[in-house]
Scaffold this active site. Structure first.
Site, PDB file in Angstrom:
ATOM      1  N   TYR A  24       0.847  -1.184   0.000  1.00 19.02           N
ATOM      2  CA  TYR A  24       0.000   0.000   0.000  1.00 19.02           C
ATOM      3  C   TYR A  24       0.889   1.242   0.000  1.00 19.02           C
ATOM      4  CZ  TYR A  24      -4.098  -2.863   1.033  1.00 19.02           C
ATOM      5  OH  TYR A  24      -5.112  -3.790   0.962  1.00 19.02           O
ATOM      6  N   TYR A  55      -0.375 -10.127  -0.493  1.00 21.44           N
ATOM      7  CA  TYR A  55       0.681  -9.459   0.278  1.00 21.44           C
ATOM      8  C   TYR A  55       0.695  -9.989   1.718  1.00 21.44           C
ATOM      9  CZ  TYR A  55      -3.209  -6.638   2.095  1.00 21.44           C
ATOM     10  OH  TYR A  55      -4.385  -6.236   2.668  1.00 21.44           O
ATOM     11  N   ARG A  60      -2.245 -12.324   2.770  1.00 21.94           N
ATOM     12  CA  ARG A  60      -3.622 -12.045   2.418  1.00 21.94           C
ATOM     13  C   ARG A  60      -3.813 -12.274   0.928  1.00 21.94           C
ATOM     14  NH1 ARG A  60      -7.617  -8.181   4.038  1.00 21.94           N
ATOM     15  NH2 ARG A  60      -8.636 -10.171   3.659  1.00 21.94           N
ATOM     16  N   HIS A  81      -6.842  -8.519  -3.319  1.00 25.65           N
ATOM     17  CA  HIS A  81      -8.184  -7.953  -3.241  1.00 25.65           C
ATOM     18  C   HIS A  81      -8.152  -6.440  -3.411  1.00 25.65           C
ATOM     19  CE1 HIS A  81      -6.529  -7.799   0.855  1.00 25.65           C
ATOM     20  NE2 HIS A  81      -7.167  -6.652   0.945  1.00 25.65           N
ATOM     21  N   HIS A 115     -10.317  -3.208  -1.766  1.00 28.51           N
ATOM     22  CA  HIS A 115     -11.280  -2.801  -0.738  1.00 28.51           C
ATOM     23  C   HIS A 115     -12.317  -1.859  -1.337  1.00 28.51           C
ATOM     24  CE1 HIS A 115      -8.813  -3.997   2.863  1.00 28.51           C
ATOM     25  NE2 HIS A 115      -7.841  -3.883   1.972  1.00 28.51           N
TER      26      HIS A 115
END
Length: 288
Positions: A155, A190, A211, A214, A216
């Site tokens: 991120y 990640y 994870r 995806h 969000h």
């Protein structure tokens, strides 16, 4: 008086004068479960001390951009359980999942069709969708807040010196028919942060930290219950072993390959690209 057999009863009785009935209920249940746990495992003094030390270090790891206690709740499945209990999908509503620890930066308003990718590193992708209520009526003007990891699994807040601020974030306003669309890149799986107490816990239990890939989405509008959900990439590793138990089968979609130069040019995307459609069904806000 305190004794082993009646320990929970004695402590629970001390909350008898609590004026907040909900607080009394929660504390009483917490004490009963905690005392039952200690008795069930026969907790030693050394183990109790180690547990206190672990929780202390968890708190010490928290800062303005890191919430280790949320991470601990995530990997124990508590976050997902609380989210699921409080946001049960009824009448065909889209299922919810955890917000995650990276929604710490306000997403910038963007126009429909804009790209949230400010770097250009990754497989280009078009995301489309439509927000409707459980009766099938469009929710025009719904806010669709999106954020995601990049093609390397990071991120923006994890690499502030390497990528632009608010990369792969955007807040879109659905049109009168509830439709939205934006350009981005296909996210990668990640790992959650492992440099703290939660990472040591995962290592001690031989669990991986990853994870599944995806995007969000947080959808809100007057009169509806705000929905926090994920759009999972079909075929991503770790769909069946997501570190925070966030995957729900109904949220997995194919990011289909598209080879159409004319369409790509019209969208402002290179050809070929990936495309995914994610219809969203929201539920009415609770009365009162």
């Amino acid at each position: 008086m305190f004794d082993e057999e009646h320990s929970a009863d004695v402590v629970a009785a001390s909350f008898g004068a609590t004026p907040d009935e909900r607080l009394k209920e929660i504390l009483t249940s917490l004490v009963r479960h905690a005392h039952a746990f200690v008795k069930d495992v026969g907790l030693t003094t050394e183990e109790w001390t180690a547990g206190i030390r672990f929780l202390t270090e968890t708190g010490q790891k928290c800062d303005a951009t890191r919430q280790e206690f949320i991470l601990l709740s995530d990997v124990l499945g508590v976050s997902m359980l609380v989210e699921t209990i409080n946001n049960r999908a009824e009448d065909g509503g889209t299922e919810s999942t955890v917000e995650g620890p990276f929604h710490m930066v306000a997403s910038p308003p963007r126009a429909l069709g804009d790209s949230i990718d400010l770097v250009g590193n990754g497989e280009p992708c078009l995301v489309t969708g439509r927000v409707v209520d459980t009766a099938g009526r469009p929710v025009g003007g719904a806010s669709v807040d999106v954020w995601q990891a990049d093609a390397d699994g990071f991120y923006d807040v994890q690499r502030p010196d390497e990528v632009p601020r608010q990369n792969l974030r955007g807040r879109f306003t659905a049109d009168a028919d509830g439709r939205f669309h934006f350009r981005t890149v296909v996210p990668r799986f990640y790992p959650i942060p492992t440099d703290g107490p939660v990472g040591r816990l995962l290592g001690a239990t031989r669990r991986h930290p990853n994870r599944a890939a995806h995007i969000h989405l947080e959808v809100s509008a007057p009169g509806i219950r705000t929905l926090t959900t994920h759009l999972f990439v079909d075929g991503s590793p770790y769909l069946d072993s997501d570190a925070v138990f966030g995957v729900k089968e109904s949220l997995i979609r194919e990011f289909a390959p598209v080879d159409d130069p004319a369409r790509a040019a019209g969208l402002g995307l290179p050809n070929p690209f990936r495309a995914v459609d994610f219809p969203i069904v929201v539920q009415p806000a609770a009365a009162g």
